[in-house]
Design a protein around this motif. Structure first.
Motif, PDB file in Angstrom:
ATOM      1  N   GLY A 282      -8.598  66.160  -5.370  1.00  0.00           N
ATOM      2  CA  GLY A 282      -8.587  67.508  -4.810  1.00  0.00           C
ATOM      3  C   GLY A 282     -10.005  68.030  -4.616  1.00  0.00           C
ATOM      4  N   LEU A 283     -10.826  67.885  -5.649  1.00  0.00           N
ATOM      5  CA  LEU A 283     -12.206  68.351  -5.550  1.00  0.00           C
ATOM      6  C   LEU A 283     -12.958  67.594  -4.454  1.00  0.00           C
TER       7      LEU A 283
ATOM      8  N   GLN B  14      -7.061  65.987  -9.819  1.00  0.00           N
ATOM      9  CA  GLN B  14      -8.255  66.833  -9.918  1.00  0.00           C
ATOM     10  C   GLN B  14      -9.419  66.237  -9.116  1.00  0.00           C
TER      11      GLN B  14
ATOM     12  N   THR C 181     -20.642  61.859 -14.664  1.00  0.00           N
ATOM     13  CA  THR C 181     -19.940  63.110 -14.928  1.00  0.00           C
ATOM     14  C   THR C 181     -18.962  63.336 -13.778  1.00  0.00           C
ATOM     15  N   LEU C 182     -18.031  64.247 -13.981  1.00  0.00           N
ATOM     16  CA  LEU C 182     -17.050  64.523 -12.941  1.00  0.00           C
ATOM     17  C   LEU C 182     -17.725  65.008 -11.656  1.00  0.00           C
ATOM     18  N   GLY C 183     -18.757  65.839 -11.843  1.00  0.00           N
ATOM     19  CA  GLY C 183     -19.463  66.368 -10.681  1.00  0.00           C
ATOM     20  C   GLY C 183     -20.012  65.258  -9.804  1.00  0.00           C
ATOM     21  N   VAL C 184     -20.632  64.266 -10.441  1.00  0.00           N
ATOM     22  CA  VAL C 184     -21.217  63.170  -9.672  1.00  0.00           C
ATOM     23  C   VAL C 184     -20.135  62.276  -9.075  1.00  0.00           C
TER      24      VAL C 184
ATOM     25  N   MET D 270      -8.933  66.683   5.277  1.00  0.00           N
ATOM     26  CA  MET D 270      -9.032  66.761   3.826  1.00  0.00           C
ATOM     27  C   MET D 270      -7.897  65.986   3.159  1.00  0.00           C
TER      28      MET D 270
ATOM     29  N   LEU E 235     -18.558  55.101 -11.692  1.00  0.00           N
ATOM     30  CA  LEU E 235     -19.173  56.431 -11.758  1.00  0.00           C
ATOM     31  C   LEU E 235     -18.338  57.505 -12.441  1.00  0.00           C
ATOM     32  N   SER E 236     -17.117  57.195 -12.829  1.00  0.00           N
ATOM     33  CA  SER E 236     -16.313  58.227 -13.458  1.00  0.00           C
ATOM     34  C   SER E 236     -16.817  58.468 -14.881  1.00  0.00           C
ATOM     35  N   PRO E 237     -16.501  59.656 -15.449  1.00  0.00           N
ATOM     36  CA  PRO E 237     -16.798  59.843 -16.863  1.00  0.00           C
ATOM     37  C   PRO E 237     -16.035  58.779 -17.663  1.00  0.00           C
TER      38      PRO E 237
ATOM     39  N   LEU F 190     -15.781  70.797   3.131  1.00  0.00           N
ATOM     40  CA  LEU F 190     -16.875  71.761   3.272  1.00  0.00           C
ATOM     41  C   LEU F 190     -18.118  71.097   3.864  1.00  0.00           C
TER      42      LEU F 190
ATOM     43  N   VAL G  33     -11.980  68.887  -1.024  1.00  0.00           N
ATOM     44  CA  VAL G  33     -12.619  70.165  -0.716  1.00  0.00           C
ATOM     45  C   VAL G  33     -14.106  69.938  -0.413  1.00  0.00           C
TER      46      VAL G  33
END
Lengths: 526, 335
Positions: A335-336, A332, A396-399, A458, A475-477, A343, A339
């Motif tokens: 992959g994120l 996950q 958080t996952l986003g960060v 990628m 930095l991971s959750p 981008l 991407v």
């Protein structure tokens, strides 16, 4: 085919996006300079110390030799696996990319266990009367190991470019009486320049930032000096000072790259014809042997050692296992991140390739600078900025994905740039003149043509994120275990049998990811 | 990549963000643990079970985590920091990032194994040892003092880990006990014998077992992990300096509470728990370390704590550590 640079003012939002991406990617170098500035006059003293200069010399020597070696290895290998009838070509591509799946903190240890004094190689050779193996310590060992672990950065880019090359040029050269040999050097190789250049920069920056292998192999480049400051004194300022020369070297490498790749464009003018594979004839099996030779250090050695850990541990009744969560977490996040990096690389590549003037080019090149810094410095930089200025998002996952994207954007950028260079703007102009909007034109005309090369970039991000350690640890959750954290947690305490399974699955996933990408690409091109 | 795939991935990311930020319920105690997850996770989970206090544990390299806390600044989510390496506690102390522990916790642990300012406390102990190769070395012939390893017979046969994990702390002890000049001469003599340097204890231990070197000056407990995994045939063993020699200097792992912690009470309970008898027994049995409190039996493979001499010095004192590193650099032990 080099074509004149075309003036092309893109829409301003693209420039704005490119500027935002550049700012994000420059966070680690900015942090380094900020921390180093706090040291004041101690900077000059630390940098002019004899030990620093010696480390600088070693860094330059290792970087140039490893990069050169990787070019010499990766280009023929790319050609063999994409352009010839090498048996099992696609499988070779997947396997040849595997050294990327060996985490830096494992690589050095594994190499010494296998090739070092009293290691597995010596055990193997002893019955044959070989008492001593050549020492793996020092320059030659570091050169061998880093070359074997880092050539895929170049190899994957070269393969992608070769698959995209217009076969018409090739056929024209052949029909004009050039031999296959001459065609390669006069047509194919010049076409590969952007890919070689982009991959070479990644290899060089990787060598600058490498810590695990060089410290195990006792070849003290600048990065271990940075680590000494961190680990012995927790001195972030002094560590940053030691990192400054890395930024300077990175600037030289990136500048050199601009010089090598030149202003040329590389796109086909006509409809593409399918590529023909060159029959190798009696060279088929020697070619296979060459692939095996390249694999021997970067893949066969680590896999053998890891299998040995597993077998030995199981024999002694060690527990081993791999929570499925580790696989899904890693997939996950990687992959994120792939991407996100893909981008984010678009606007930067766009302003660099399609805009007149130096602004875009400067932004694109600046994006590489952070890649030369030690992984822990990059992780601390992101901790610094996120925890202080975006604390609700911290860990958080986003960060985490943002941090990965910042860290690995350069890996995607080279491929995106190469892809854009291979797109003929005439198609876009035709679409625009028919009244199609800019975004729609990009989505319908440009993007499909860029897809194979961008996905190679990628993929590179995906593979390297899977083994990334310091950013993941910090930095991971909380509780978000990945392959890298699981392997590290075991090896750092000598639980080798426990590390074996995740390490093998990591390599398996990497190989599968390459295969999936190749498959998609074949479908797209067909 | 197709558009639906991208949209799906972005949605997943957004979802991840959303779920991460809306926790709710009782606030957990956040622990930054610079110790092996395999070894201490069961103990930490037991704490949560016994006390009902929920915990969140970030496992990682002790040094990286300490540096992380320093860079996080006031926004650090960490309540407790746990480490192998008291130097890291010293670094947090030097930047005023630790808060004093209550005396009822401190008093359980001998003075030598806790911060003189009461800012951190030792949780488990490890001794410095000489690890030797069982094929090439008869332990009876090994010098009883580490100071004798500067004899020329050890040229190229000795391994050290100068960068971390105890060697700098040993140098500090040497300077404090024997004086600056003596320490300098010893390090100079040592360097003249070209000792092999390793980035960590595990690599050095492996080199001893492979016969690359004959002896290495390390911490005692790594050997037992190797013996567990490789069996008794593993060709390295510990030589303890159990005669009061400075080579056997005793080091501790420890823990402290962050100044920014908002869960002080739970944090104190956690540290107190780790010093309770059953936790200390866990360290002794599972990690083969020395317990910190009286009345807990250490592993039978280890010489009793009383036989190891421990100089009463504050090994977390960064000023002292800086001096040692400077000396190591001057003498060429560190680049």
């Amino acid at each position: 085919m080099p074509v004149e640079r075309r003036g092309h003012r893109g829409p301003t939002p693209v420039v704005l996006l490119a500027a935002i991406v550049t700012a994000a990617v420059l966070l680690p170098p900015a942090y380094l300079v900020l921390r180093a500035a706090g040291e004041g006059s101690a900077i000059v003293q630390a940098l002019s110390a004899r030990s620093t200069l010696a480390a600088l010399g070693r860094t330059v020597l290792l970087t140039t030799t490893v990069t050169t070696t990787c070019v010499v290895v990766a280009v023929p290998l790319g050609w063999l696996t994409t352009r010839t009838n090498l048996p099992g070509a696609r499988a070779w591509t997947a396997v040849l990319a595997l050294p990327l799946a060996v985490p830096s903190f494992v690589g050095g240890f594994v190499m010494v266990s296998a090739l070092g004094p009293g290691g597995m190689l010596q055990d193997l050779l002893e019955p044959l009367g070989v008492e001593r193996v050549p020492s793996i310590y020092g320059f030659w060992g570091a050169w061998l190991v880093l070359s074997a672990l880092s050539y895929p950065y170049l190899y994957l880019q070269v393969c992608a470019a070769l698959r995209r090359e217009d076969p018409a040029l090739h056929e024209a050269a052949r029909s004009l009486g050039r031999s296959a040999h001459q065609t390669f050097f006069e047509v194919t190789l010049p076409q590969l320049r952007p890919a070689i250049s982009a991959g070479g920069v990644l290899v060089a920056l990787y060598v600058l930032s490498e810590f695990g292998a060089v410290s195990m192999l006792r070849y003290d480049t600048l990065t271990p000096l940075v680590y000494i400051q961190y680990t012995t004194q927790f001195d972030r300022g002094a560590a940053a000072v030691m990192g400054l020369p890395l930024l300077v070297l990175a600037a030289l490498i990136i500048g050199g790259d601009a010089f090598t790749r030149g202003p040329a464009r590389y796109y086909a003018r006509a409809q593409r014809a399918p590529q023909q594979r060159v029959p190798l004839g009696r060279w088929r099996w020697p070619a296979v042997a060459a692939c095996v030779l390249v694999l021997s250090v970067g893949v066969i050695v680590p896999v053998t050692v890891i299998l040995y850990w597993l077998a030995r541990g199981l024999q002694e009744g060690a527990r081993t296992g791999l929570p499925f969560e580790v696989v899904t977490n890693t997939a996950q996040a990687a992959g994120l991140a792939a991407v996100a990096a893909g981008l984010a690389s678009l606007p930067l590549a766009w302003v660099a390739v399609r805009h007149r003037g130096w602004g875009g080019a400067m932004m694109e090149r600046a994006a590489y600078a952070g890649q030369a810094l030690p992984a822990i410095t990059i992780a601390l930089a992101l901790v610094f900025f996120v925890a202080r200025y975006a604390s609700p998002l911290y860990q958080t996952l986003g960060v985490l994905v943002f941090a990965y994207a910042v860290r690995f954007l350069p890996e995607a950028l080279g491929a995106t740039r190469t892809a854009l260079l291979q797109v003929n703007p005439n198609g876009e102009e035709a679409a625009r003149s028919l009244g199609v909007g800019a975004l729609r034109t990009f989505a319908r005309v440009t993007a499909p043509q860029m897809a194979p090369s961008v996905s190679a970039g990628m993929l590179l991000v995906f593979l390297t994120v899977m083994k990334e350690l310091p950013i993941t640890l910090l930095l991971s959750p909380i509780g978000f275990d990945t392959f890298a954290t699981t392997i590290w947690s075991a090896t750092s305490e000598a639980f080798f049998a426990q590390a074996a399974l995740p390490a093998l699955v990591l390599m398996l996933c990497s190989g599968l990811a390459v295969l999936v990408m190749l498959r998609r690409e074949e479908v797209t091109l067909a | 990549m197709r558009r639906p795939t991208i949209i799906l991935l972005l949605l997943t990311a957004a979802l991840g963000l959303a779920t991460a930020s809306c926790g709710g319920g009782e606030e957990p105690l956040t622990i930054y643990a610079g110790r092996s997850q395999t070894l201490i996770q069961p103990l930490l989970e037991q704490f949560s079970k016994d006390t009902g206090i929920p915990i969140k544990v970030r496992y990682g390299d002790g040094i990286d985590l300490a540096l992380g806390i320093l860079e996080e600044g006031r926004n650090s989510p960490a309540d407790v920091y746990l480490t192998q390496d008291v130097g890291a506690l010293g670094a947090l102390q030097a930047e005023n990032r630790l808060q004093p522990l209550p005396s009822k916790i401190l008093e359980q642990v001998p003075v030598a194994f806790r911060s003189p300012d009461g800012l951190w406390v030792g949780l488990s102990g490890r001794a410095r040892v000489m690890v030797y190769n069982t094929d090439t070395i008869d332990p009876k012939t090994l010098p009883p003092s580490v100071l004798d390893y500067t004899n020329t017979q050890w040229r190229g046969r000795l391994g050290i880990v100068p960068r971390s994990d105890g060697f700098p702390e040993f140098v500090t002890a040497l300077r404090l006990v024997k004086g600056e000049e003596f320490a300098k001469k010893w390090l100079t003599d040592l360097k003249a014998l070209s000792p092999r340097t390793f980035p960590n204890n595990i690599a050095a231990l492996q080199a001893v077992a492979n016969g690359e070197i004959d002896v290495a000056f390390l911490n005692h407990y790594y050997l037992y992990r190797f013996l567990d995994e490789r069996g008794e045939g593993f060709k390295a063993r510990n030589y303890f300096f159990d005669n009061g020699d400075i080579g056997g200097v005793f080091l501790v792992s420890g823990a402290g509470i962050l100044d920014t912690s908002k869960h002080r009470e739970a944090a104190e309970r956690f540290i107190a728990y780790l010093l309770e008898k059953q936790s200390q027994q866990y360290f002794a049995d599972q990690t083969k370390e020395y317990p910190m409190i009286a009345g807990v039996k250490g592993d039978s493979k280890l010489p009793p704590l009383e036989s190891l001499k421990t100089p009463a010095i504050d090994l977390s004192n960064l000023q002292d550590l800086k001096g040692s590193l400077e000396l190591m650099r001057q003498t060429g032990i560190l680049p």
